[in-house]
Enzyme design. Sequence first.
Site, PDB file in Angstrom:
ATOM      1  N   TYR A  94      -1.467  -6.160  -1.502  1.00  0.00           N
ATOM      2  CA  TYR A  94      -0.150  -6.594  -1.984  1.00  0.00           C
ATOM      3  C   TYR A  94      -0.093  -6.461  -3.500  1.00  0.00           C
ATOM      4  O   TYR A  94       0.817  -5.839  -4.056  1.00  0.00           O
ATOM      5  CB  TYR A  94       0.129  -8.048  -1.559  1.00  0.00           C
ATOM      6  CG  TYR A  94       1.234  -8.702  -2.366  1.00  0.00           C
ATOM      7  CD1 TYR A  94       2.547  -8.238  -2.300  1.00  0.00           C
ATOM      8  CD2 TYR A  94       0.957  -9.782  -3.222  1.00  0.00           C
ATOM      9  CE1 TYR A  94       3.557  -8.829  -3.059  1.00  0.00           C
ATOM     10  CE2 TYR A  94       1.958 -10.379  -3.974  1.00  0.00           C
ATOM     11  CZ  TYR A  94       3.256  -9.896  -3.896  1.00  0.00           C
ATOM     12  OH  TYR A  94       4.253 -10.473  -4.648  1.00  0.00           O
ATOM     13  N   LYS A 142       2.218  -3.941  -5.851  1.00  0.00           N
ATOM     14  CA  LYS A 142       3.135  -4.440  -6.876  1.00  0.00           C
ATOM     15  C   LYS A 142       2.784  -3.878  -8.259  1.00  0.00           C
ATOM     16  O   LYS A 142       3.664  -3.577  -9.064  1.00  0.00           O
ATOM     17  CB  LYS A 142       3.106  -5.968  -6.921  1.00  0.00           C
ATOM     18  CG  LYS A 142       3.676  -6.668  -5.696  1.00  0.00           C
ATOM     19  CD  LYS A 142       5.149  -6.405  -5.467  1.00  0.00           C
ATOM     20  CE  LYS A 142       6.043  -7.042  -6.510  1.00  0.00           C
ATOM     21  NZ  LYS A 142       7.484  -6.830  -6.191  1.00  0.00           N
ATOM     22  N   THR A 167       4.813  -9.428 -10.379  1.00  0.00           N
ATOM     23  CA  THR A 167       4.164 -10.710 -10.070  1.00  0.00           C
ATOM     24  C   THR A 167       2.941 -10.942 -10.950  1.00  0.00           C
ATOM     25  O   THR A 167       2.325  -9.974 -11.425  1.00  0.00           O
ATOM     26  CB  THR A 167       3.746 -10.740  -8.579  1.00  0.00           C
ATOM     27  OG1 THR A 167       2.839 -11.824  -8.363  1.00  0.00           O
ATOM     28  CG2 THR A 167       3.034  -9.461  -8.164  1.00  0.00           C
ATOM     29  N   ASP A 168       2.559 -12.196 -11.106  1.00  0.00           N
ATOM     30  CA  ASP A 168       1.340 -12.495 -11.875  1.00  0.00           C
ATOM     31  C   ASP A 168       0.086 -11.968 -11.166  1.00  0.00           C
ATOM     32  O   ASP A 168      -0.975 -11.853 -11.784  1.00  0.00           O
ATOM     33  CB  ASP A 168       1.210 -14.004 -12.151  1.00  0.00           C
ATOM     34  CG  ASP A 168       1.077 -14.882 -10.903  1.00  0.00           C
ATOM     35  OD1 ASP A 168       1.168 -14.362  -9.776  1.00  0.00           O
ATOM     36  OD2 ASP A 168       0.879 -16.104 -11.066  1.00  0.00           O
ATOM     37  N   GLU A 169       0.221 -11.662  -9.864  1.00  0.00           N
ATOM     38  CA  GLU A 169      -0.956 -11.212  -9.120  1.00  0.00           C
ATOM     39  C   GLU A 169      -1.472  -9.854  -9.601  1.00  0.00           C
ATOM     40  O   GLU A 169      -2.595  -9.473  -9.290  1.00  0.00           O
ATOM     41  CB  GLU A 169      -0.652 -11.169  -7.624  1.00  0.00           C
ATOM     42  CG  GLU A 169      -0.181 -12.518  -7.128  1.00  0.00           C
ATOM     43  CD  GLU A 169      -0.389 -12.761  -5.650  1.00  0.00           C
ATOM     44  OE1 GLU A 169      -1.153 -12.017  -5.028  1.00  0.00           O
ATOM     45  OE2 GLU A 169       0.232 -13.704  -5.139  1.00  0.00           O
TER      46      GLU A 169
END
Length: 335
Positions: free
Chosen positions: A150, A154, A126-128
């Site tokens: 989270y 990831k 994810t971009d997160e």
Amino acid sequence: MSRKILVTGGAGFIGSNFIHYLAEKHPQDEIINLDKLTYAGNLDNLKGIADRPNYRFVRGDIADLELVDGLFQEGLDVAVNFAAETHVDRSIGDPDDFIRTDIYGTYTLLEAARRHGVGCFVQISTDEVYGSVEEGFSNERDPLMPRNPYAASKAGADRLAYSYFATYDLPVIITRASNNFGPYQYPEKVIPLFVTNALDSIPLPLYGDGLNVRDWLFVRDHCSAIDLLISRGEKGETYNIGGGNLLTNRELTARILEFLQLPETLIRRVRDREGHDRRYALDSSKLKKLGWEPEADFAAELETTIAWYRDNRWWWEKIKSGEFKEYYKKQYGNR
Ligand code: NAD
Ligand code: TYD
């Protein structure tokens, strides 16, 4: 050519959209959907798929090595790992399942892939993982600075997958997509939450000043990018997948209300999310060099998505009157 594809988390939002996409684009593919059916997993998302002769649903946990080992032993051409705990707010309340599923579960899949081999292992990241990007656009070489449990879980899985390429030569590809929108998204996430609340005249809980920015990607464009990377992506490489539609939450909320012809008085400013990332923005030029472009017209697909929730109450009313009810009370009751 028919391929045997393991999709994990295929009863969730993006996984189910990906299965619909595969069924349409590559009807000859054999699909195995491994999903634990957590609160976010929903077989209603797979309408029209269950009866296909080359589709199989396996209810189970990606962290169950024996089960996962058995699936890889069958001989897989492709594995795409969508399965994860995915909601930032839940990870702030209770990170435990995030560490177990997102990190340990990914490890289990990689281990089984190492033992039995696989043609291509796609780790959906994810971009997160880049953390909050106040200005500019993240590219794949930027440091990973995750700021909530989270995103950190990831990031762990993302680099663990890479390590299996570097160490064991496992044919891994890592994708980092921006915020997806489309049908079948669990209504804890901002777009389906705000649309379904608005339809029921429930206030829309906008966090903080509402000026956080997200880069919105239509889920079908995410699916087409993964499809392309399976055939043309370079093993060991990481690819950003951004929609290129940067919007503040205020702008997004205004568009939802405008489409539904409902007043902005429905917006309720509530206490901000802890450690709320201000902005995500992706540079997707590496993927575009392979020939990918998002096809969606953002404004049009946002409207079709809002209309989908408006017209499919059967899908979300069940969810909102179930597990979600308790969650919502706990989450928003004290804001
Ligand atoms: P989701 O929460 O809608 O679905 C997750 C699915 O995984 C559910 O069906 C759930 O039952 C299943 N699952 C959870 N734990 C499992 C386990 N231990 N074993 C097997 N199945 C399990 O999530 P989503 O929004 O569809 O996200 C899918 C993937 O895409 C995730 O890896 C997420 O990190 C990533 N991602 C999501 C977005 C987004 O905007 N939604 C953006 C970028 C990346
Ligand atoms: P979300 O859909 O949870 O995705 P992510 O945190 O992965 O980006 O949230 C998107 C944005 O919307 C984020 O900036 C937080 C904000 N938000 C609200 O303002 N209110 C809400 O009730 C939710 C769920 C999110």
